[in-house]
Structures are given as structure tokens and as C-alpha cells.
Design a protein around this motif. Sequence first.
Motif, PDB file in Angstrom:
ATOM      1  N   PHE A   1       0.836  -1.203   0.000  1.00  0.00           N
ATOM      2  CA  PHE A   1       0.000   0.000   0.000  1.00  0.00           C
ATOM      3  C   PHE A   1       0.872   1.254   0.000  1.00  0.00           C
ATOM      4  O   PHE A   1       0.565   2.245  -0.675  1.00  0.00           O
ATOM      5  CB  PHE A   1      -0.941   0.001   1.201  1.00  0.00           C
ATOM      6  CG  PHE A   1      -1.971   1.091   1.132  1.00  0.00           C
ATOM      7  CD1 PHE A   1      -1.758   2.308   1.753  1.00  0.00           C
ATOM      8  CD2 PHE A   1      -3.145   0.897   0.419  1.00  0.00           C
ATOM      9  CE1 PHE A   1      -2.693   3.322   1.673  1.00  0.00           C
ATOM     10  CE2 PHE A   1      -4.091   1.904   0.335  1.00  0.00           C
ATOM     11  CZ  PHE A   1      -3.872   3.122   0.959  1.00  0.00           C
ATOM     12  N   TYR A   2       1.968   1.214   0.738  1.00  0.00           N
ATOM     13  CA  TYR A   2       2.928   2.319   0.751  1.00  0.00           C
ATOM     14  C   TYR A   2       3.495   2.553  -0.654  1.00  0.00           C
ATOM     15  O   TYR A   2       3.582   3.695  -1.119  1.00  0.00           O
ATOM     16  CB  TYR A   2       4.034   1.990   1.753  1.00  0.00           C
ATOM     17  CG  TYR A   2       5.275   2.843   1.668  1.00  0.00           C
ATOM     18  CD1 TYR A   2       5.340   4.094   2.284  1.00  0.00           C
ATOM     19  CD2 TYR A   2       6.407   2.371   0.998  1.00  0.00           C
ATOM     20  CE1 TYR A   2       6.501   4.859   2.213  1.00  0.00           C
ATOM     21  CE2 TYR A   2       7.564   3.129   0.935  1.00  0.00           C
ATOM     22  CZ  TYR A   2       7.606   4.376   1.541  1.00  0.00           C
ATOM     23  OH  TYR A   2       8.756   5.127   1.475  1.00  0.00           O
ATOM     24  N   CYS A   3       3.883   1.468  -1.348  1.00  0.00           N
ATOM     25  CA  CYS A   3       4.412   1.589  -2.707  1.00  0.00           C
ATOM     26  C   CYS A   3       3.374   2.201  -3.645  1.00  0.00           C
ATOM     27  O   CYS A   3       3.710   3.030  -4.502  1.00  0.00           O
ATOM     28  CB  CYS A   3       4.843   0.220  -3.237  1.00  0.00           C
ATOM     29  SG  CYS A   3       6.297  -0.489  -2.419  1.00  0.00           S
ATOM     30  N   LEU A   4       2.120   1.813  -3.481  1.00  0.00           N
ATOM     31  CA  LEU A   4       1.052   2.378  -4.293  1.00  0.00           C
ATOM     32  C   LEU A   4       0.875   3.860  -3.989  1.00  0.00           C
ATOM     33  O   LEU A   4       0.712   4.677  -4.902  1.00  0.00           O
ATOM     34  CB  LEU A   4      -0.255   1.624  -4.035  1.00  0.00           C
ATOM     35  CG  LEU A   4      -1.505   2.170  -4.752  1.00  0.00           C
ATOM     36  CD1 LEU A   4      -1.321   2.089  -6.267  1.00  0.00           C
ATOM     37  CD2 LEU A   4      -2.741   1.396  -4.320  1.00  0.00           C
ATOM     38  N   ALA A   5       0.934   4.218  -2.708  1.00  0.00           N
ATOM     39  CA  ALA A   5       0.773   5.624  -2.324  1.00  0.00           C
ATOM     40  C   ALA A   5       1.877   6.490  -2.913  1.00  0.00           C
ATOM     41  O   ALA A   5       1.641   7.647  -3.285  1.00  0.00           O
ATOM     42  CB  ALA A   5       0.757   5.743  -0.797  1.00  0.00           C
ATOM     43  N   LEU A   6       3.085   5.942  -3.016  1.00  0.00           N
ATOM     44  CA  LEU A   6       4.187   6.692  -3.618  1.00  0.00           C
ATOM     45  C   LEU A   6       3.925   7.026  -5.082  1.00  0.00           C
ATOM     46  O   LEU A   6       4.474   7.990  -5.615  1.00  0.00           O
ATOM     47  CB  LEU A   6       5.490   5.895  -3.522  1.00  0.00           C
ATOM     48  CG  LEU A   6       6.192   5.847  -2.175  1.00  0.00           C
ATOM     49  CD1 LEU A   6       7.414   4.950  -2.268  1.00  0.00           C
ATOM     50  CD2 LEU A   6       6.603   7.235  -1.703  1.00  0.00           C
TER      51      LEU A   6
END
Length: 208
Positions: free
Chosen positions: A9-14
Motif C-alpha cells: 500500500f505504501y508503494c502504491l501511495a508513492l
Amino acid sequence: LKPKEAYLFYCLALKADLKTYESYIKQETLAHEYGINDTDQISDWLYKFQSCGLLRIVKTNLKGKYGKFQRCSYFLNTDNYVLISEVLKDEPISRQLKGFLILLKCKCLNGTNTTQYSQNKLAKELKLSVGAISNYINEAIDNGYIGKDEKGIHLLRTDIFLRTRTEFRKAKPVKAKTKLNYKKIVAFKCHYFFCNLQIQYITLAMHR
């Protein structure tokens, strides 16, 4: 969410738009950013995020140079969030540990890098075994990401985990390895369903 899922989810948010928190990233690209080749696993996790209320998936039929195709858009829900910089992505630790640190940040007191949860309480809240929590914490301590004292567990890397108010214990800031680009700081969504939070995070406008 499990640690590996939290890191995705963090990678997607980036890869989301800084103003709208909308992303058009392809699942193949997201899998590459995450570090695996299994797009089916990425797809499963994305739909899990939707079922948790973390994002909304919209499919649009489009026509391009080589014919018709379907594009997925991901609209992140950012009603409540913590601030985590892009520095975490390039840290030399496992995806699982990165995800655990993200989940731990979501369990910190509002605006701080300190949690007063015991390891047993964290295990219950994050739905992990006490042994897994202990292993993650020990690994994070060994690598300089976490400190512990009588007042709680503290995230030490303030270049990664951003604070918005004074801590219970003043942790010595760690100098960032690279100059931070505050335009790329992640407004990492921390929904009530995500970590079973009992407090609401303050919405912040980021000006630098």
C-alpha cells in the motif's frame, strides 16, 4: 493488513497523484516497484485494500492506437493518515520489516513516533504472533529503526517517520542519507479498519 500488504500500500501511495491521491499505475509496474513478479498476488492485495475501505478501484474502457483496453484507477482514501517519506523504500531491509514499521507508525500516539503498546498488545492489534512481533522489534532495534525504554517503543528515524508534535522522549534525529523532497512525502492512509485505531489522526496541510 499484514506487513507485506502494508508495504505494498505504501508503494502504491508513492505512485499516487500528490493532490488527488489517484493512481493509474499498472499492476506489472507496481509488482516491479514492490519487488515481485506475481501480478496475481498484487491484484489480490489491491482488491483486499478495496474491501478494507483503503481505496476504490475504477475500471475504464479506453481506445488506443492498438485497439481497446481497460485501465484501472486507484483512488486512495486519505481521511486519516500518518506521514512517511519516500526514504523508506530504499532502506536495505526486507519488505516485511518495512511493512511492520509502517504498521507500528500507525499505532503510535497521534502526531508522534511513540507507541505505548506492549508487545502482547501489538500482537493482538496487528493479528501477529508475539514471537513475530518480538523478531520484528529486535531486527528493527539492531538496524537502528527502533528504541525502547520505560515510556514505550520509539521510531528513531525521523527522516522516514515524520512527527507533527513533541514526543514523550526526545529521540536524536537521524540525518537523512539523501535530501528529502517534501513534495514526495507519502500521506499514508491509516483507516480505522486498517489498524483498528481508537484515535483519529489530525489532517495536515504540508507546506515547506
